[in-house]
Write a protein that holds these residues in place. Structure first.
Motif, PDB file in Angstrom:
ATOM      1  N   PRO B 203       0.785  -1.356  -0.088  1.00 11.85           N
ATOM      2  CA  PRO B 203       0.154  -0.136   0.062  1.00 11.85           C
ATOM      3  C   PRO B 203       0.792   1.135  -0.188  1.00 11.85           C
ATOM      4  N   VAL B 204       1.938   1.216   0.378  1.00 18.99           N
ATOM      5  CA  VAL B 204       3.080   2.312   0.392  1.00 18.99           C
ATOM      6  C   VAL B 204       3.299   2.634  -1.158  1.00 18.99           C
ATOM      7  N   GLY B 205       3.636   1.565  -1.839  1.00 22.58           N
ATOM      8  CA  GLY B 205       3.853   1.907  -3.349  1.00 22.58           C
ATOM      9  C   GLY B 205       2.456   2.565  -3.910  1.00 22.58           C
ATOM     10  N   ALA B 206       1.293   2.032  -3.397  1.00 23.79           N
ATOM     11  CA  ALA B 206       0.020   2.301  -3.977  1.00 23.79           C
ATOM     12  C   ALA B 206      -0.339   4.048  -3.792  1.00 23.79           C
ATOM     13  N   PHE B 207       0.199   4.225  -2.511  1.00 26.38           N
ATOM     14  CA  PHE B 207      -0.065   5.573  -2.263  1.00 26.38           C
ATOM     15  C   PHE B 207       1.040   6.467  -2.975  1.00 26.38           C
ATOM     16  N   TYR B 208       2.114   5.969  -2.939  1.00 28.29           N
ATOM     17  CA  TYR B 208       3.079   7.011  -3.842  1.00 28.29           C
ATOM     18  C   TYR B 208       2.692   7.020  -5.263  1.00 28.29           C
TER      19      TYR B 208
END
Ligand code: SF4
Ligand code: SF4
Ligand code: SF4
Ligand code: SF4
Ligand code: SF4
Lengths: 272, 298
Positions: B203-208
């Protein structure tokens, strides 16, 4: 809409099942995460939060687990909780009094370092910190309670004679010595843990516990008669008859203690 | 099919551009990942405290605050309004990644990326099957769930399990059980799902990704006419679904890779023997024309 009459298009059906599947997966994964998170609220009892830490619930919403407080503590008091090893509030700062207590820095660098306010910048006087409360947990092993003069916890306390005092009482065992009982006054104790660190016993007889474990709470409906009386300057209930107290000693009917004794001092305000 | 399609991925680029030319961005990327990690390690290792803290929140030269906006926003969802320092730190990070592409964080900074890259490399070497492939949108669902759980429990939920910050914290502060998470992600990417973690779940990648969806810095298939269909870029790209629209676009369609999933890693530029791709900005729509291509060939 005519969606009900027409057969659903394959893409639409696909989309709906995919969405349902994802949502279902999220509920399951989310619940697992929520379970972990609520578990994370149970910090081990010996783990104390740094000075100024918000109440635990708020703290867990505020601390981004950056470690800046840890880095700026000149005494290496604080560490970050590790996954598995220190309970599960991973990455949040804590200290263990028996290992390295908080030295109560005047400028409170840990609080100054915190970017989010998880350590409340409103704490400007370290004496107001409430990291925990010291409790003399083991009277049976405390040297002072055994009638010896250890006094170490009392003497090392940065708030000596306010947070901790030595309360004198008669030593029944020897008959002619005194017991200097280390006594913590919770409203003045900052929970820094220096006393626990310094206890000379292999396992400390005085321990700093998180406030929620260390303290009871008084129920609202209990009024302390002597405080009420002081505040009012007169007996709390008008015209109350003061009956003789059944103290041991001559002239009373308490036969268990023939001879008795005069109390050495009277509790302030205690009616006799 | 010509014989050269059987060459291992990137072989042709190495023959044409030399090994260094065919690994330029990969090397730069590894350097950048090491550099950012080293910045944080200088303090604990050598006592040079230029940067203090972790990726979740740090202070550079005693003045510049940087805060992971995702962590801070979970805190907001959980009901804590942070102090100004953290807000400023988060705004700086937001601005930078909004400009250069959110997932630049993924390919140039994140400490998990070398782990998943290594898993993928081994996956390739062993010739393993794709494995389970959850939808790439799964990460957005997880991101949503993270915010929901944060709000419901009043805590920064993802930080309890987030391997990205946990590994970084572990490297900077001393590793506990976090090694197990690294191993788990490695095994997951190797045996369970190809490109599973970064490409589908994190989800970190998704957020960025969302953060950088309108970013200025973009990869463009400028010279798409030169493409000889070797498929090497598809093989190296961690998010290869983003390539087709740009590379196979009809005349008049943009050569820019506009998908927020592109990590701006530049591997497609490296690996293409005929230099189809290049870094550019999002308003640069130009495509090399056939004449230019012919000129080059002549
Ligand atoms: S008050 Fe000083 S010794 Fe105590 S935790 Fe903060 S920085 Fe460390
Ligand atoms: S400085 Fe504040 S936010 Fe950072 S770890 Fe310490 S308490 Fe948490
Ligand atoms: S997807 Fe997640 S783990 Fe992978 S590089 Fe990005 S932030 Fe790191
Ligand atoms: S753009 Fe074409 S030639 Fe270049 S690597 Fe990709 S498929 Fe091969
Ligand atoms: S399109 Fe190119 S730059 Fe973008 S992720 Fe794929 S290989 Fe990296």
């Amino acid at each position: 809409m005519s969606a009900t009459s027409k057969p659903m298009s394959p893409q639409r059906r696909r989309f709906l099942t995919d969405t349902a599947r994802m949502a279902g997966g999220c509920v399951v994964a989310g619940s697992a995460l929520a379970y972990l998170v609520s578990d994370a609220k149970a910090l081990p009892a010996e783990a104390l939060r740094p000075p100024g830490a918000l109440p635990e619930d708020d703290f867990l919403a505020a601390c981004i687990r950056c470690g800046l407080c840890v880095r700026d503590c000149p005494y290496d008091t604080l560490s970050l909780a590790e996954l598995g090893a220190d309970g599960i509030a991973t990455g949040t700062p804590f200290f263990t009094a028996r290992d390295v207590p908080c030295e109560m820095c005047d400028d409170i660098p840990c609080v100054a370092a915190c970017p989010t306010g998880a350590l409340d910048p409103g704490l400007t006087n370290i004496d107001d910190a409430q990291m925990g409360t010291a409790v003399l947990v083991d009277q049976e092993n405390c040297l002072n309670f055994l009638g010896l003069r250890c006094d170490v916890c009392y003497r090392v306390c940065p708030v000596i004679d306010e947070a901790i005092t030595l309360e004198l009482s008669h030593n029944d065992r020897s008959g002619h010595h005194a017991i200097f009982a280390p006594t913590v006054h919770a409203d003045k104790c900052t929970g820094c843990g220096v006393c626990e660190k310094s206890c000379v016993l292999p396992e400390a007889a005085i321990k700093v516990l998180p406030v929620r474990l260390a303290r009871g709470s008084s129920a609202e409906h209990y009024l302390k008669g002597w405080e009420e009386q002081d505040a009012k300057g007169a007996p709390v209930v008008e015209g109350i008859i003061d009956l003789p107290d059944r103290l041991p000693g001559p002239g009373t009917d308490n036969l268990a203690a023939p001879g008795g004794f005069e109390p050495a001092f009277k509790l302030p305000g205690a009616g006799q | 099919m010509s014989a050269k399609t059987k060459l291992p991925t990137g072989q042709e680029a190495i023959e044409v551009k030399g090994w260094l030319g065919a690994h330029r961005y990969l090397i730069l990327r590894r350097l950048s990942q090491s550099f950012f990690l080293f910045l944080f390690l200088m303090g604990p290792w050598f006592g040079i405290w230029w940067v203090v803290g972790t990726l979740a929140g740090s202070r550079t030269f005693g003045v510049l605050p940087l805060t992971d906006p995702l962590v801070l926003m979970q805190g907001l969802a959980a009901g804590h309004w942070p102090e100004l320092t953290a807000i400023i730190g988060a705004l700086i990070v937001l601005a930078v990644y909004a400009l250069i592409g959110g997932r630049v964080y993924c390919s140039w900074v994140c400490p998990i990326n070398p782990v998943t890259d290594a898993a993928h490399w081994l996956h390739d070497k062993l010739g393993l099957q794709k494995g389970w492939q959850p939808k790439r949108s799964t990460r957005y669902w997880i991101l949503g769930a993270v915010f929901a759980v944060s709000a419901l429990t009043g805590t920064i939920a993802w930080e309890v399990v987030n391997p990205v910050t946990m590994v970084h914290r572990g490297l900077v502060f001393g590793m506990g059980f976090a090694w197990a998470l690294v191993a788990a992600i490695f095994v997951f990417d190797l045996l369970v799902a190809r490109r599973g973690w970064c490409g589908h779940l994190c989800p970190v990648g998704a957020f960025y990704g969302l953060l950088g969806s309108k970013s200025l810095l973009r990869v463009s298939a400028v010279d798409r006419a030169a493409c000889d269909d070797c498929m090497d870029c598809f093989a190296v790209c961690p998010e290869n679904q983003v390539i087709s629209p740009a590379l196979r676009g009809k005349p008049g369609e943009t050569p820019l890779i506009l998908s927020p999933d592109c990590t701006n890693c530049g591997r497609c530029i490296d690996v293409c023997s005929v230099d189809v791709f290049a870094f550019t900005h999002r308003f640069d729509n130009h495509v090399k024309t056939d004449e230019q291509v012919a000129d080059k060939a002549a």
